[in-house]
Enzyme design. Sequence first.
Site, short mmCIF file in Angstrom:
data_model
loop_
_atom_site.label_atom_id
_atom_site.label_comp_id
_atom_site.label_asym_id
_atom_site.label_seq_id
_atom_site.Cartn_x
_atom_site.Cartn_y
_atom_site.Cartn_z
N HIS A 22 0.84 -1.20 0.00
CA HIS A 22 0.00 0.00 0.00
C HIS A 22 0.88 1.25 0.00
O HIS A 22 1.09 1.90 1.03
CB HIS A 22 -0.95 -0.01 1.20
CG HIS A 22 -2.04 -1.03 1.08
ND1 HIS A 22 -2.02 -2.22 1.76
CD2 HIS A 22 -3.17 -1.03 0.33
CE1 HIS A 22 -3.10 -2.93 1.46
NE2 HIS A 22 -3.82 -2.24 0.59
N HIS A 26 1.29 1.46 -5.86
CA HIS A 26 -0.02 0.82 -5.95
C HIS A 26 -1.07 1.83 -6.39
O HIS A 26 -1.92 1.53 -7.24
CB HIS A 26 -0.41 0.21 -4.60
CG HIS A 26 -1.85 -0.18 -4.49
ND1 HIS A 26 -2.41 -1.18 -5.26
CD2 HIS A 26 -2.85 0.32 -3.72
CE1 HIS A 26 -3.70 -1.29 -4.96
NE2 HIS A 26 -3.99 -0.39 -4.04
N HIS A 65 -7.70 6.63 -2.80
CA HIS A 65 -8.39 5.47 -2.22
C HIS A 65 -7.59 4.76 -1.13
O HIS A 65 -8.16 4.02 -0.33
CB HIS A 65 -8.77 4.46 -3.32
CG HIS A 65 -7.68 3.49 -3.66
ND1 HIS A 65 -6.61 3.83 -4.47
CD2 HIS A 65 -7.49 2.20 -3.29
CE1 HIS A 65 -5.81 2.78 -4.59
NE2 HIS A 65 -6.32 1.78 -3.88
N ASP A 66 -6.28 4.99 -1.05
CA ASP A 66 -5.46 4.40 0.01
C ASP A 66 -4.61 5.45 0.71
O ASP A 66 -3.54 5.15 1.25
CB ASP A 66 -4.55 3.30 -0.56
CG ASP A 66 -5.21 1.94 -0.59
OD1 ASP A 66 -6.13 1.71 0.21
OD2 ASP A 66 -4.81 1.10 -1.42
N ASP A 181 -8.66 -1.72 -8.27
CA ASP A 181 -7.91 -1.97 -7.04
C ASP A 181 -7.18 -3.31 -7.10
O ASP A 181 -6.16 -3.50 -6.43
CB ASP A 181 -8.86 -1.92 -5.84
CG ASP A 181 -8.14 -1.68 -4.52
OD1 ASP A 181 -7.00 -1.16 -4.55
OD2 ASP A 181 -8.71 -1.99 -3.47
N GLN A 232 -3.03 -17.76 -3.40
CA GLN A 232 -3.38 -17.03 -4.62
C GLN A 232 -4.46 -17.75 -5.41
O GLN A 232 -5.33 -17.10 -6.01
CB GLN A 232 -2.13 -16.81 -5.48
CG GLN A 232 -1.09 -15.92 -4.84
CD GLN A 232 -1.68 -14.63 -4.34
OE1 GLN A 232 -2.42 -13.94 -5.04
NE2 GLN A 232 -1.37 -14.27 -3.10
N PHE A 235 -7.68 -16.91 -3.49
CA PHE A 235 -8.08 -15.52 -3.66
C PHE A 235 -8.62 -15.26 -5.06
O PHE A 235 -9.64 -14.58 -5.23
CB PHE A 235 -6.88 -14.59 -3.40
CG PHE A 235 -7.21 -13.13 -3.55
CD1 PHE A 235 -7.79 -12.43 -2.50
CD2 PHE A 235 -6.97 -12.46 -4.74
CE1 PHE A 235 -8.12 -11.08 -2.63
CE2 PHE A 235 -7.30 -11.11 -4.89
CZ PHE A 235 -7.88 -10.43 -3.83
#
Length: 290
Positions: A22, A26, A65-66, A181, A232, A235
């Site tokens: 983050h 990113h 957004h972050d 995202d 992974q 996810f």
Amino acid sequence: DQNKLIAYVVEVENNMFDHPYHNRRHVADVVAGIYAFTVPGGCLYDFVQASPLTMLAVVFAATVHDLQHPGVSNAYLCKTLHPLAVKHSDKSVNESHHLSCAFDLMAQDNFNFVQGSIDVEDFLTFRSLVIEMVLATDMKSHFSILDKFKRFQKAREADPESLDIQSEMNNVFAIAIKVADLIHCSRPLKVHHQWVDCITTEFFNQGDLERAKNMQLSPGMDRNQPSGPLQQVGFTEIFALPLYKAWREYATTCGSQGGKKESQFYDGVNENYSYWLHASKTPATEKAAV
């Protein structure tokens, strides 16, 4: 005010911390990802062409957004009674913090790039769209947002005239920023793998903090028991592929070029999924080639 806009973006970059995942890189990746949907051939093209304010909101939301992300999850902040969790009452703590920082910064005269250029009503519309988009990036609401989007698609197919433009925008823009995202999931394998290494490192760092506080370690965050490719696979199967599939299906019927661009992103996710699936079945003594 272009000078204030540039100053604002620079200040946002300066307020991104150097976490493994983050971070400012990113943010740049997410901005580039959502921007791809606003150009000819993208799902958002017709929306932003009709409204420059909407274009501004889309790029702004991706940019902030972050903002000031602390490098740990909402669950960690809540369990540790972090001041941010207390301030935001345990509700989408990180996302609420990003928004608060973004609009606090914008309220400062040096960075208020819309001052005097739009009226209050337009600003409130802009602010509302930004808030909805940034809150949509809270993974806790992932399934409810995706289910709502699928219901919206079915309603649109059954009766295109039954939905107003605002309802469509709310659904589409929430999914758009969620796709952006996770845009690294669609990147070429070498790039995607680097992003996975980054988020894994950040997860392990949180796990170290949890261990130091004698907390139960969050799933996938124990560096002593790494999940590897299986994490992974899970996810991608549970989150990324269904999300990108829904986005592709919407683009096929509503995109300005029949969803060609969105299909390419979906194909990228699928290709990377195939790699992780293969890697999960490869003996630990054999390293799958990237």
